[in-house]
Design an enzyme around this catalytic site. Sequence first.
Site, PDB file in Angstrom:
ATOM      1  N   PRO A 124      31.377 -16.076 -10.962  1.00  0.00           N
ATOM      2  CA  PRO A 124      31.291 -15.867  -9.676  1.00  0.00           C
ATOM      3  C   PRO A 124      31.662 -14.299  -9.011  1.00  0.00           C
ATOM      4  CG  PRO A 124      33.338 -16.502 -10.229  1.00  0.00           C
ATOM      5  CD  PRO A 124      32.486 -16.593 -11.219  1.00  0.00           C
ATOM      6  N   CYS A 125      30.784 -13.158  -9.478  1.00  0.00           N
ATOM      7  CA  CYS A 125      30.839 -12.047  -9.023  1.00  0.00           C
ATOM      8  C   CYS A 125      30.603 -11.983  -7.529  1.00  0.00           C
ATOM      9  CB  CYS A 125      29.992 -11.178  -9.627  1.00  0.00           C
ATOM     10  SG  CYS A 125      28.102 -11.160  -9.312  1.00  0.00           S
ATOM     11  N   HIS A 126      29.953 -13.003  -6.993  1.00  0.00           N
ATOM     12  CA  HIS A 126      29.906 -12.824  -5.331  1.00  0.00           C
ATOM     13  C   HIS A 126      30.986 -13.437  -4.612  1.00  0.00           C
ATOM     14  CE1 HIS A 126      29.592 -17.223  -6.774  1.00  0.00           C
ATOM     15  NE2 HIS A 126      30.207 -17.567  -5.367  1.00  0.00           N
TER      16      HIS A 126
END
Length: 166
Positions: A124-126
């Site tokens: 989850p780089c978001h």
Amino acid sequence: MFLESKTAYFNTPIGTAKIVGNKNGIQSIIVLDTSVETTKEVPLCLQACVAQLQEYFNGRRTHFDLTVNPKGTPFQIKVWKSLLKIPYGKTKSYLEQSKAFGDIKAVRAIAAANGKNPLWIVIPCHRVVGSDGSLTGYAGGIWRKKWLLNHENPTKQQSLFEDFSY
């Protein structure tokens, strides 16, 4: 021994997801800007990924249980593993991520590694934002980052003047 990678496409609310992997794990998940026909027969090695992403987009999954096999440098892989520690519905700043990583001076290198993350959504780089809470730096576009964060944390804060017209 070389294992041929398989590919599957399926529609999501943020575009067509392209999933690539083989029996050693999922190698990449990206969302395309162009529409591609949904894969009719999903290869066995990608079926769990498609199912779990569908559950995620339907609001029934907050954690992924997949074998992943992203290609990257040892540093990038270490950074991507650190992203997995950011809980669903929460965010962390790039500076906070650097502190948790153990090297506050590596903030730019860590941000660059985030940008190379080949496993969108699952890693989850978001969930990483600017120090001021601004939505910055998402390879899929800021609108997708905003959508994903709103999807994970649907509590909406309204401006006092949002619906006020003159």
